[in-house]
Design a protein around this motif. Sequence first.
Motif, PDB file in Angstrom:
ATOM      1  N   VAL A  73      26.957 -52.034 -76.512  1.00  0.00           N
ATOM      2  CA  VAL A  73      26.364 -50.478 -76.124  1.00  0.00           C
ATOM      3  C   VAL A  73      27.734 -49.664 -76.244  1.00  0.00           C
ATOM      4  N   LEU A  74      28.889 -49.903 -75.755  1.00  0.00           N
ATOM      5  CA  LEU A  74      29.859 -48.850 -75.605  1.00  0.00           C
ATOM      6  C   LEU A  74      30.435 -48.950 -76.975  1.00  0.00           C
ATOM      7  N   ALA A  86      24.875 -43.915 -72.783  1.00  0.00           N
ATOM      8  CA  ALA A  86      23.889 -45.191 -73.285  1.00  0.00           C
ATOM      9  C   ALA A  86      24.127 -46.306 -72.574  1.00  0.00           C
ATOM     10  N   ALA A  87      25.231 -46.610 -71.895  1.00  0.00           N
ATOM     11  CA  ALA A  87      25.544 -47.492 -71.092  1.00  0.00           C
ATOM     12  C   ALA A  87      24.815 -47.444 -69.748  1.00  0.00           C
ATOM     13  N   GLU A  93      17.457 -49.912 -67.960  1.00  0.00           N
ATOM     14  CA  GLU A  93      16.397 -50.267 -68.868  1.00  0.00           C
ATOM     15  C   GLU A  93      16.338 -51.867 -68.367  1.00  0.00           C
ATOM     16  N   VAL A  94      17.514 -52.299 -68.569  1.00  0.00           N
ATOM     17  CA  VAL A  94      17.520 -53.847 -68.282  1.00  0.00           C
ATOM     18  C   VAL A  94      17.157 -54.237 -67.096  1.00  0.00           C
ATOM     19  N   SER A  95      17.616 -53.738 -65.962  1.00  0.00           N
ATOM     20  CA  SER A  95      17.426 -53.898 -64.652  1.00  0.00           C
ATOM     21  C   SER A  95      16.114 -53.723 -64.053  1.00  0.00           C
ATOM     22  N   THR A 159      25.295 -46.267 -60.449  1.00  0.00           N
ATOM     23  CA  THR A 159      24.290 -46.809 -61.214  1.00  0.00           C
ATOM     24  C   THR A 159      23.670 -47.752 -60.556  1.00  0.00           C
ATOM     25  N   ALA A 160      24.433 -48.787 -59.654  1.00  0.00           N
ATOM     26  CA  ALA A 160      23.601 -50.024 -58.988  1.00  0.00           C
ATOM     27  C   ALA A 160      22.775 -49.325 -57.772  1.00  0.00           C
ATOM     28  N   SER A 161      23.145 -48.178 -57.135  1.00  0.00           N
ATOM     29  CA  SER A 161      22.392 -47.509 -56.491  1.00  0.00           C
ATOM     30  C   SER A 161      21.141 -46.944 -56.855  1.00  0.00           C
TER      31      SER A 161
END
Length: 198
Positions: A73-74, A86-87, A93-95, A159-161
């Motif tokens: 993606v990067l 995008a990342a 979305e994947v998660s 992002t994880a949160s």
Amino acid sequence: MGTAGRSVRDCLLDAAAELLVERGYRGVRMRDVAAAANVSRQTVYNEFGDKWGLARAVVVRDNDRYLDGIDRVLSEHADLYSAVTAAVLFTLEVSADDQLKKAVLTGAGGDELLPLLTTRAEPVLFTASARIAEHALAQWPDLDRAALTEITDAAVRLTASHIMLPSAPPDEVAHLIARMVTRYVGAPVTGADPALAG
């Protein structure tokens, strides 16, 4: 034994991942993983040490596959802002569709695995932050290494949160984190940022 070009380790990890999703950590027994992979229980212990080692290996492999996607993606974006946006979108979305991450995050069958993504997440979060920062520095070598390393770690944790506790739609989160990253390292925030659109 491995099958169709897959190693014993891969067969065991595939079996363990499936069982973790179905039963949760508490419901997985080493002998069930061995039976699913058609090997002895001792083979599982020899390969991973114990059930925690097996579960950790499953999560680390899942993370490595995710990071391969992040690299892709990067590489598809010329500017840092678009790449980060995008990342983050890719990650969210994947998660959302990742049954293994859902099992870990929701504590299905017990919350024993949650530390792999939270309090004992060094292998996962450190690897993710370091690999993303190195990719970005290779793609945008003029960026300040120290600043990028700091902000990448913060962006990965933020992002994880949002994976665990969403507070806004994915596209808003992606743009927010992209603004944070680009402003911190002094990169241009492009016209792709909806916050800049009058």
